[in-house]
Write a protein that holds these residues in place. Structure first.
Motif, short mmCIF file in Angstrom:
data_model
loop_
_atom_site.label_atom_id
_atom_site.label_comp_id
_atom_site.label_asym_id
_atom_site.label_seq_id
_atom_site.Cartn_x
_atom_site.Cartn_y
_atom_site.Cartn_z
N ARG A 288 36.79 -4.86 61.27
CA ARG A 288 36.54 -3.93 60.26
C ARG A 288 37.58 -3.61 59.34
NH1 ARG A 288 32.63 0.31 63.89
NH2 ARG A 288 31.82 -1.14 65.42
N GLU A 291 37.68 -0.44 56.93
CA GLU A 291 37.63 1.04 57.39
C GLU A 291 39.31 1.30 57.43
OE1 GLU A 291 35.89 2.10 61.04
OE2 GLU A 291 33.97 1.25 60.60
N ALA A 296 40.53 4.13 60.84
CA ALA A 296 40.36 3.45 61.72
C ALA A 296 40.76 3.47 63.07
CB ALA A 296 40.60 2.09 61.25
#
Length: 497
Positions: A288, A291, A296
């Protein structure tokens, strides 16, 4: 088997009621002191050193170990909640932890950090028991070219993955390297960038730089925008990790120790480089990437695990070589000498009860740290419910107290304000703060190792690449720099096919 038997004997020493009390006191004091910006574990151990004169050596060092780990977690707490690192090893925790806190997930970030410290410290201590003699032998063979190559790797890794562009990351790094040059030249004794001030001859302490860039810069930035709106208190959020959070963090918790421990064990190591590299590694491996920079959770779990394992690694060279690699182990070395004990290869034979009791207390301290701080995570996170004007006024107050405590000089407060203004300007123009802090932390050491390597090779540049280790590190740097272009080329090739 001999190490395991000795460790079991060490648990017999560490689990006595009195020594358990010293471990608990150390963890509590370390966490409380670590929460204050600028008052890191080294200062905590140094301040408490005279208090232990009446204690037996085993109890004193068990308490020191608790202070070390507790202060590391305390520094992470303010780094996550207030964007104010309590020590240099907690700088990376602010990058993802603070955005999590601002979005109402401060308790989750603190829980990820606490479990990361437990995992990293436990695995790091297991590695300490199993690998201490081997790692110490390898550390002796690492020379100046290898150290310089590692520091260049840290510079390149951090500037290439942070910020809107590599140019801005490099500009931030240059600001940090410039601040790191302030003071006396270590070889010639010439003053550099001191402007004739004797107070600047010793350089600018990294704690003042970190607190100025992060805490003061953040407070000024918030104050500049509060005129547009009062700002609402930030919600605390749920005080536990969801299954999704655990799935995202467990690999980071396990990867961190294997990055942190080797860097802590080698001379001139410490927690700064491995936390930076762990952050870079987790960002590269993340599924991801969108993010990152906005909260994160892997960016908290991995570096915190690496930092705790690095703390265990620093004890390797201190116990087996008598060579301190951090400020804390330097203070602990002074404490050993205070008791008439000289760390070195024979320490495990002459002071077996002390050494193995200390190592066993590291496991005990990890359990105490987790047991104390997991329930306290939502309590700490409630700091964010304080209205921002009052909150940042308190941050500025504690930042000033921490900066003044570093050297006891009024000029430290002036330097703090100037660096805070620099941090404000960096936020205004989109420069990432972390490379600047990295430049201050590693810049002087990189210069020293560069000069030493060139002196050994009589000024020949080939002296920087005359070891297999250095060649391997520089190869990694080339791959890191070329990877974005290679990835784009591969993507275009696949789309064309």
């Amino acid at each position: 088997m001999d190490a395991l038997t000795s460790l079991l004997d060490g648990f017999g020493t560490a689990l006595t009621p009195l020594n358990l009390l010293w471990a608990a006191i150390g963890v509590l004091l370390g966490t409380a002191i670590g929460v204050l910006p600028g008052i890191g574990p080294a200062m905590a151990v140094a301040l408490l050193l005279p208090v232990t004169y009446g204690l037996d050596p085993v109890g004193a060092f068990i308490m020191f170990a608790g202070i070390y780990y507790g202060a590391m977690f305390g520094g992470s707490t303010t780094s996550i909640l207030l964007n104010t690192p309590g020590e240099s090893a907690a700088v990376v925790a602010a990058l993802e932890g603070n955005p999590m806190a601002r979005s109402g997930r401060g308790a989750q970030a603190l829980a990820a950090a606490a479990i990361g410290h437990f995992a990293g410290g436990t695995i790091g201590t297991v590695l300490l028991v199993a690998l201490a003699p081997t790692v110490a032998g390898l550390a002796v063979d690492i020379g100046a070219p290898d150290y310089f190559a590692l520091m260049v790797l840290a510079f390149v890794a951090v500037t290439s993955v942070l910020g809107a562009s590599r140019v801005r990351g490099l500009a931030s790094l240059l600001i940090g390297l410039t601040l790191g040059l302030v003071g006396l030249d270590g070889l010639t004794g010439q003053q550099r960038l001191t402007f004739g001030s004797l107070q600047l001859a010793d350089g600018i302490d990294v704690v003042i730089v970190a607190v100025g860039l992060f805490a003061v810069g953040e407070a000024l930035w918030v104050a500049a925008h509060l005129r547009r709106g009062p700002g609402e208190p930030i919600p605390v959020g749920r005080p536990w990790l969801s299954r999704g959070d655990v799935r995202r963090t467990w690999k980071a918790w396990l990867r961190g120790p294997f990055i942190g421990f080797p860097f802590g064990a080698i001379p001139a190591g410490g927690a700064e480089i491995p936390t930076f590299l762990s952050y870079v590694a987790e960002k590269r491996l993340s599924k991801r990437p969108d993010e990152w920079g906005r909260g994160a959770i892997e960016g908290v779990a991995g570096p915190e695990s690496a930092a705790s394992a690095s703390a265990a690694g620093t004890l390797v060279s201190m116990l087996t070589l008598g060579l301190p690699t951090t400020a804390v182990t330097a203070v602990m070395l002074a404490a050993f000498q205070q008791y008439g004990i000289q760390p070195g290869p024979l320490l495990f034979e002459r002071e077996a009860d002390l050494v193995w009791g200390l190592i066993a207390s590291l496991f005990v301290g990890m359990v105490l740290l987790l047991a104390l701080n997991l329930p306290l995570a939502p309590v700490w996170a409630r700091l964010l419910r304080i209205p921002r004007p009052y909150l940042y006024a308190g941050i500025l107050f504690f930042a000033a107290v921490g900066a003044y405590a570093v050297g006891g000089e009024v000029i430290d407060l002036v330097i703090l304000l100037v660096i805070g203004l620099i941090g404000f300007g960096m936020r205004r123009y989109g420069l990432p703060v972390l490379p600047a802090v990295l430049g201050v932390v590693l810049g002087p050491g990189a210069e020293q190792q560069l000069r030493r390597a060139l002196q050994i090779s009589d000024g020949s540049v080939t002296g920087l690449v005359d070891t297999p280790f250095a060649v391997t590190v520089y190869g990694t740097i080339v791959v890191l720099l070329a990877w974005p272009a290679l990835r784009r080329a591969v993507t275009r090739g696949r789309s064309g096919a």
